[in-house]
Write a protein that holds these residues in place. Structure first.
Motif, PDB file in Angstrom:
ATOM      1  N   SER A 116      38.863  71.159  96.292  1.00 51.69           N
ATOM      2  CA  SER A 116      37.882  70.736  95.492  1.00 51.69           C
ATOM      3  C   SER A 116      36.854  71.978  94.843  1.00 51.69           C
ATOM      4  CB  SER A 116      36.781  69.831  95.956  1.00 51.69           C
ATOM      5  OG  SER A 116      35.921  70.478  96.941  1.00 51.69           O
ATOM      6  N   LYS A 117      36.115  71.650  93.726  1.00 47.81           N
ATOM      7  CA  LYS A 117      35.596  72.813  92.861  1.00 47.81           C
ATOM      8  C   LYS A 117      34.291  73.047  93.928  1.00 47.81           C
ATOM      9  CE  LYS A 117      37.095  71.929  88.422  1.00 47.81           C
ATOM     10  NZ  LYS A 117      36.994  71.359  86.966  1.00 47.81           N
ATOM     11  N   ARG A 118      33.770  71.983  94.550  1.00 41.63           N
ATOM     12  CA  ARG A 118      32.555  72.140  95.231  1.00 41.63           C
ATOM     13  C   ARG A 118      32.898  73.093  96.424  1.00 41.63           C
ATOM     14  NH1 ARG A 118      30.706  70.622  99.977  1.00 41.63           N
ATOM     15  NH2 ARG A 118      32.390  68.978 100.118  1.00 41.63           N
ATOM     16  N   THR A 134      33.695  76.791  95.417  1.00 40.89           N
ATOM     17  CA  THR A 134      32.613  77.482  95.252  1.00 40.89           C
ATOM     18  C   THR A 134      31.629  77.827  96.416  1.00 40.89           C
ATOM     19  OG1 THR A 134      31.916  75.956  93.126  1.00 40.89           O
ATOM     20  CG2 THR A 134      29.964  77.129  94.324  1.00 40.89           C
ATOM     21  N   GLU A 135      31.847  77.131  97.476  1.00 45.06           N
ATOM     22  CA  GLU A 135      31.200  77.671  98.797  1.00 45.06           C
ATOM     23  C   GLU A 135      31.867  78.547  99.409  1.00 45.06           C
ATOM     24  OE1 GLU A 135      31.027  73.957 101.260  1.00 45.06           O
ATOM     25  OE2 GLU A 135      29.729  72.605 100.222  1.00 45.06           O
TER      26      GLU A 135
END
Length: 103
Positions: free
Chosen positions: A48-50, A53-54
């Protein structure tokens, strides 16, 4: 504190970093050339993009990847491995070879 304790702490931290889901695949995706966020995301479609990013932020904080902001229009970022990250990538290639051979 003994020298062995320090080494164990370093090894434990190394396994903690590479043990997080997606980290090894992100590092592997950056071995050849720098990539934009969307390119990494396309190479690892289940990520996932989230979470991407993390993980990118964590790897940047550890000095494993470098985020280069390109100020041309439109503004974008490219991610590449630092020397430290490339060395880790080389080590992970041995694991990849093992996986291809045995799994």
């Amino acid at each position: 504190m003994h020298q062995e304790d320090v080494i164990c702490n370093e090894v434990e931290l190394a396994y903690e970093i590479i043990g997080k889901k997606w980290v090894c695949l992100i590092i592997s995706s950056l071995m050849d050339v720098p990539k934009r966020f969307s390119e990494i995301n396309c190479l690892i479609p289940d990520l996932s993009k989230r979470v991407l990013t993390e993980r990118l932020k964590e790897l940047e904080d550890y000095g494993i990847i470098f985020r280069n902001v390109i100020t041309d229009r439109p503004i974008r970022s490219e991610y590449s491995l630092t020397r430290k990250g490339h060395d880790l990538g080389v080590a992970l290639q041995t694991v990849e070879a093992w996986g291809k051979k045995w799994l």
